[in-house]
Design a protein around this motif. Structure first.
Motif, PDB file in Angstrom:
ATOM      1  N   ALA A 209     -69.567 -99.893 -76.691  1.00 36.91           N
ATOM      2  CA  ALA A 209     -68.732-100.480 -75.638  1.00 36.91           C
ATOM      3  C   ALA A 209     -69.355-100.204 -74.278  1.00 36.91           C
ATOM      4  O   ALA A 209     -70.031 -99.217 -74.080  1.00 36.91           O
ATOM      5  CB  ALA A 209     -67.332 -99.883 -75.700  1.00 36.91           C
ATOM      6  N   ILE A 210     -69.110-101.119 -73.340  1.00 39.60           N
ATOM      7  CA  ILE A 210     -69.535-100.881 -71.965  1.00 39.60           C
ATOM      8  C   ILE A 210     -68.329-100.981 -71.059  1.00 39.60           C
ATOM      9  O   ILE A 210     -67.354-101.649 -71.370  1.00 39.60           O
ATOM     10  CB  ILE A 210     -70.661-101.841 -71.530  1.00 39.60           C
ATOM     11  N   SER A 211     -68.385-100.296 -69.933  1.00 37.65           N
ATOM     12  CA  SER A 211     -67.223-100.211 -69.057  1.00 37.65           C
ATOM     13  C   SER A 211     -67.179-101.381 -68.087  1.00 37.65           C
ATOM     14  O   SER A 211     -68.193-101.955 -67.729  1.00 37.65           O
ATOM     15  CB  SER A 211     -67.251 -98.892 -68.291  1.00 37.65           C
ATOM     16  N   ALA A 212     -65.967-101.730 -67.654  1.00 39.90           N
ATOM     17  CA  ALA A 212     -65.760-102.819 -66.706  1.00 39.90           C
ATOM     18  C   ALA A 212     -65.799-102.285 -65.287  1.00 39.90           C
ATOM     19  O   ALA A 212     -65.395-101.161 -65.020  1.00 39.90           O
ATOM     20  CB  ALA A 212     -64.425-103.494 -66.971  1.00 39.90           C
ATOM     21  N   SER A 213     -66.299-103.110 -64.380  1.00 39.81           N
ATOM     22  CA  SER A 213     -66.377-102.740 -62.974  1.00 39.81           C
ATOM     23  C   SER A 213     -66.015-103.952 -62.134  1.00 39.81           C
ATOM     24  O   SER A 213     -66.523-105.036 -62.368  1.00 39.81           O
ATOM     25  CB  SER A 213     -67.802-102.298 -62.645  1.00 39.81           C
ATOM     26  N   SER A 214     -65.105-103.817 -61.189  1.00 41.23           N
ATOM     27  CA  SER A 214     -64.775-104.946 -60.312  1.00 41.23           C
ATOM     28  C   SER A 214     -65.027-104.614 -58.855  1.00 41.23           C
ATOM     29  O   SER A 214     -64.917-105.473 -58.001  1.00 41.23           O
ATOM     30  CB  SER A 214     -63.327-105.370 -60.515  1.00 41.23           C
TER      31      SER A 214
ATOM     32  N   VAL B 167     -74.021-106.267 -65.662  1.00 45.12           N
ATOM     33  CA  VAL B 167     -74.022-107.716 -65.783  1.00 45.12           C
ATOM     34  C   VAL B 167     -72.918-108.232 -64.865  1.00 45.12           C
ATOM     35  O   VAL B 167     -71.772-107.795 -64.973  1.00 45.12           O
ATOM     36  CB  VAL B 167     -73.739-108.143 -67.245  1.00 45.12           C
ATOM     37  N   ARG B 168     -73.258-109.134 -63.929  1.00 43.75           N
ATOM     38  CA  ARG B 168     -72.271-109.709 -63.005  1.00 43.75           C
ATOM     39  C   ARG B 168     -71.953-111.132 -63.436  1.00 43.75           C
ATOM     40  O   ARG B 168     -72.823-111.867 -63.899  1.00 43.75           O
ATOM     41  CB  ARG B 168     -72.817-109.739 -61.580  1.00 43.75           C
ATOM     42  N   PHE B 169     -70.696-111.540 -63.251  1.00 42.59           N
ATOM     43  CA  PHE B 169     -70.274-112.892 -63.602  1.00 42.59           C
ATOM     44  C   PHE B 169     -69.065-113.279 -62.772  1.00 42.59           C
ATOM     45  O   PHE B 169     -68.408-112.436 -62.176  1.00 42.59           O
ATOM     46  CB  PHE B 169     -69.946-112.992 -65.102  1.00 42.59           C
TER      47      PHE B 169
ATOM     48  N   SER C 284     -59.862-125.333 -61.148  1.00 43.69           N
ATOM     49  CA  SER C 284     -59.761-124.035 -60.498  1.00 43.69           C
ATOM     50  C   SER C 284     -60.864-123.924 -59.471  1.00 43.69           C
ATOM     51  O   SER C 284     -62.028-124.062 -59.795  1.00 43.69           O
ATOM     52  CB  SER C 284     -59.899-122.910 -61.519  1.00 43.69           C
ATOM     53  N   ASP C 285     -60.482-123.708 -58.234  1.00 46.65           N
ATOM     54  CA  ASP C 285     -61.474-123.564 -57.181  1.00 46.65           C
ATOM     55  C   ASP C 285     -61.673-122.121 -56.778  1.00 46.65           C
ATOM     56  O   ASP C 285     -62.424-121.839 -55.873  1.00 46.65           O
ATOM     57  CB  ASP C 285     -61.068-124.391 -55.961  1.00 46.65           C
ATOM     58  N   GLU C 286     -60.979-121.220 -57.441  1.00 49.24           N
ATOM     59  CA  GLU C 286     -61.111-119.814 -57.080  1.00 49.24           C
ATOM     60  C   GLU C 286     -61.730-119.028 -58.228  1.00 49.24           C
ATOM     61  O   GLU C 286     -61.363-119.210 -59.376  1.00 49.24           O
ATOM     62  CB  GLU C 286     -59.753-119.220 -56.753  1.00 49.24           C
ATOM     63  N   ALA C 287     -62.652-118.176 -57.865  1.00 48.27           N
ATOM     64  CA  ALA C 287     -63.288-117.302 -58.850  1.00 48.27           C
ATOM     65  C   ALA C 287     -63.545-115.955 -58.191  1.00 48.27           C
ATOM     66  O   ALA C 287     -63.716-115.871 -56.980  1.00 48.27           O
ATOM     67  CB  ALA C 287     -64.588-117.909 -59.350  1.00 48.27           C
ATOM     68  N   ARG C 288     -63.568-114.952 -59.005  1.00 45.96           N
ATOM     69  CA  ARG C 288     -63.799-113.588 -58.522  1.00 45.96           C
ATOM     70  C   ARG C 288     -64.976-113.004 -59.285  1.00 45.96           C
ATOM     71  O   ARG C 288     -65.090-113.174 -60.492  1.00 45.96           O
ATOM     72  CB  ARG C 288     -62.555-112.746 -58.773  1.00 45.96           C
ATOM     73  N   ALA C 289     -65.841-112.293 -58.558  1.00 49.35           N
ATOM     74  CA  ALA C 289     -66.985-111.643 -59.196  1.00 49.35           C
ATOM     75  C   ALA C 289     -66.530-110.365 -59.895  1.00 49.35           C
ATOM     76  O   ALA C 289     -65.717-109.614 -59.371  1.00 49.35           O
ATOM     77  CB  ALA C 289     -68.054-111.313 -58.161  1.00 49.35           C
TER      78      ALA C 289
END
Length: 167
Positions: free
Chosen positions: A3-8, A84-86, A98-103
């Protein structure tokens, strides 16, 4: 799979790189459409976008479900931390644009590079509807150098063949 950890939010190791990474992520996304009259600008696109495998197969692979990279590294004692960024769309209602997205990002502490030699290790991650895997391995080269191989796959189960839904 590990598993890998999430980062925002940016943290110390990558703080200086987030502005560059996010500029690339949002380049095609935020500027769409450049000009409505241009045929090439009628479809939203992003650098490095990878799609669910079912969608990719329906497009005969023109929109890939995986992407890879190779890096050269030096130092027998090198340790690796990969993120990994998305972009994550904020609206997932069918048919609604949808016109909004968050990295966002997922981070993996790979440890010493020597541990990756001769092995293929997969790190799985999930966020909402998104499922992915990062496969990593390394080859030893002369002079305490290494070739690091990274393969990122979108393993989301969405079999939809509509591009807006696949995004």
């Amino acid at each position: 799979m590990n598993a890998i950890s999430a980062s925002s939010t940016p943290s110390e190791p990558f703080a200086d790189l987030y502005a560059i990474a996010d500029a690339v992520l949002y380049e095609g996304y935020a500027l769409y459409p450049y000009r409505a009259s241009s045929l090439k600008n009628r479809v939203r696109w992003n650098f490095g976008g990878i799609y669910p495998k079912g969608y990719s197969a329906a497009q005969t692979g023109t929109d890939a479900h995986e992407v890879g990279s190779e890096c050269l590294l030096r130092g027998d004692e090198a340790t690796l931390l990969v993120e990994v960024r998305f972009l994550e769309l904020l609206s997932r209602e069918p048919g609604a644009p949808s016109d909004e997205a968050r990295a966002h990002g997922v981070r993996c502490d790979l440890g010493p590079i020597s541990r990756l030699i001769g092995t293929h290790t997969s790190y799985a991650f999930a966020r909402g509807h998104l499922r992915g895997a990062l496969e990593v391995w390394a080859d030893r080269l002369p002079n305490s150098s290494f070739r690091l191989h990274l393969r990122l796959r979108n393993e989301s189960a969405d079999e939809n063949t509509e591009r807006a839904r696949a995004l």
